[in-house]
Write a protein that holds these residues in place. Structure first.
Motif, PDB file in Angstrom:
ATOM      1  N   GLY A  12       0.817  -1.221   0.000  1.00  0.00           N
ATOM      2  CA  GLY A  12       0.000   0.000   0.000  1.00  0.00           C
ATOM      3  C   GLY A  12       0.838   1.252   0.000  1.00  0.00           C
ATOM      4  O   GLY A  12       0.593   2.187  -0.756  1.00  0.00           O
ATOM      5  N   GLY A  13       1.890   1.262   0.829  1.00  0.00           N
ATOM      6  CA  GLY A  13       2.762   2.437   0.868  1.00  0.00           C
ATOM      7  C   GLY A  13       3.509   2.632  -0.429  1.00  0.00           C
ATOM      8  O   GLY A  13       3.667   3.759  -0.912  1.00  0.00           O
ATOM      9  N   ARG A  16       1.108   4.052  -3.040  1.00  0.00           N
ATOM     10  CA  ARG A  16       0.896   5.499  -2.834  1.00  0.00           C
ATOM     11  C   ARG A  16       2.110   6.294  -3.287  1.00  0.00           C
ATOM     12  O   ARG A  16       1.980   7.377  -3.868  1.00  0.00           O
ATOM     13  CB  ARG A  16       0.581   5.776  -1.364  1.00  0.00           C
ATOM     14  N   HIS A  17       3.294   5.749  -3.021  1.00  0.00           N
ATOM     15  CA  HIS A  17       4.524   6.426  -3.428  1.00  0.00           C
ATOM     16  C   HIS A  17       4.600   6.555  -4.956  1.00  0.00           C
ATOM     17  O   HIS A  17       4.911   7.617  -5.498  1.00  0.00           O
ATOM     18  CB  HIS A  17       5.730   5.643  -2.897  1.00  0.00           C
ATOM     19  N   LEU A  19       2.049   6.362  -7.111  1.00  0.00           N
ATOM     20  CA  LEU A  19       0.989   7.256  -7.595  1.00  0.00           C
ATOM     21  C   LEU A  19       1.372   8.717  -7.382  1.00  0.00           C
ATOM     22  O   LEU A  19       1.081   9.573  -8.227  1.00  0.00           O
ATOM     23  CB  LEU A  19      -0.324   6.937  -6.888  1.00  0.00           C
ATOM     24  N   GLY A  20       2.036   9.002  -6.263  1.00  0.00           N
ATOM     25  CA  GLY A  20       2.475  10.373  -6.016  1.00  0.00           C
ATOM     26  C   GLY A  20       3.477  10.844  -7.049  1.00  0.00           C
ATOM     27  O   GLY A  20       3.411  11.978  -7.541  1.00  0.00           O
TER      28      GLY A  20
END
Length: 360
Positions: A12-13, A16-17, A19-20
């Protein structure tokens, strides 16, 4: 035997990384599309200055007819004689001069802009055809033999820009371990190297210019030094967004307003307005004025480039003061990472910024 596959605890992290970081290329895509298509997709002349040579009612009627039919595309004026028309072309106050008569002649200066010369030629070819007379075209400022389209200076601009803003990514990524003084010296050194490479391209390699190579080098250095100074200074404040910021300044807005492909008289008004003071336009018009027009307007374009360099130097000073203030604010209780950790993080940051720069 049943095998189950599940996502790891860090999936998950990591997602998100990723996608950022994908936000940057998306913004690049949108920005490049808006800039390039907005500037280049439908070039149309507006207020393109042309002269009709002669005096008397016939000349006035022809000029007024062209003005009316142009509906804002042309700014048609009359001049008394051929010498006056040539002077206007050499000072880039006009982009074509028509001499009517049994053997009509059109004067252009392709060194100013080949696309503008072609637009003018298209108009007056129709005028001469209506009079059932062949049109003779005289180019009073032809481009160099190695640059028949006159757009080689624009692609030189692209090469210099890429060398400069890619260097910003490397120098900025090393900011955790190098003082601002050292980064500024690296930027100065890279601007010299990039300008020398550009000068080799312009002269011995591709023969984009036939004369004034020393002046081309000086303009190249001013241009590259300005980009590097602005980029290095901005890095302190923008960090990982520096590449995007430099792209906006020196690619999206810069290439499109430089006049290297289409002069502002063939572009939407926004890019024409930027052309008056942006650094890419200062470089392109400076090289043209220096090489093809006996230095006319060169001082103004040097001033534009010098002001960009001054702005960059000011940013570097402010960045140095900001970093010093941050360091003092940290105090002695701040635990600094080990040198090996600093080097590893610095290398990762430099790699990320270089990847973004190369993606451009």
């Amino acid at each position: 035997m049943e095998v189950s596959v599940s996502a790891g605890p860090n999936t998950g992290g990591a997602l998100r990384h990723v996608l950022g970081h994908l936000l940057t290329p998306l913004l690049m895509c949108v920005g490049m599309g808006l800039a390039y298509l907005g500037a280049f997709h439908a070039p149309e002349p507006h207020d393109l200055r042309v002269d009709v040579v002669g005096s008397g009612p016939t000349t006035q009627v022809l000029a007024q007819t062209l003005q009316d039919k142009g509906a804002g595309a042309l700014d048609v004026r009359t001049v008394a004689d051929r010498d006056t028309a040539v002077s206007a072309l050499r000072e880039q106050r006009s982009f074509g001069a028509y001499l009517p008569g049994e053997k009509p002649e059109l004067l252009v200066a392709s060194g100013s802009s080949d696309t503008s010369a072609m637009a003018v030629e298209k108009v007056f070819t129709q005028v001469a055809a209506a009079q059932d007379a062949p049109l003779e075209v005289t180019d009073i400022a032809p481009t160099a033999s190695g640059d028949p389209t006159g757009q080689g200076v624009f692609f030189l601009l692209v090469a210099l820009s890429i060398g400069a803003y890619a260097s910003v990514a490397v120098i900025g990524g090393a900011g955790a371990v190098l003082s601002m003084r050292i980064r500024a010296l690296l930027a100065a050194g890279m601007s010299l190297v990039v300008s020398l490479i550009g000068t080799l391209f312009a002269g011995p390699v591709f023969h984009l210019v036939d004369q004034g190579l020393g002046g081309v080098w000086a303009l190249s250095w001013l241009y590259a030094a300005g980009i590097l100074a602005v980029g290095v200074g901005l890095h302190t404040f923008l960090r990982r967004w520096t590449t995007l910021g430099v792209m906006v300044l020196f690619v999206m807005l810069n290439f499109t307003s430089s006049g290297g492909i289409y002069r502002p008289e063939l572009q939407p008004g926004f890019f024409g307005a930027l052309h008056a003071f942006w650094n890419g336009a200062g470089f392109v018009e400076g090289v043209r004025g220096h090489v093809y027009f006996d230095g006319h307007g060169l001082g103004r374009n040097i001033l534009v480039l010098a002001l960009w360099l001054l702005a960059g130097a000011t940013l570097v000073v402010l960045a140095g003061l900001t970093e010093a203030r941050r360091k003092r604010a940290g105090g002695p209780l701040v635990q600094r990472p080990a040198p090996a950790e600093i080097a590893e993080e610095t290398e990762k940051e430099a790699e990320r910024e270089m990847e973004e720069a190369v993606a451009v």
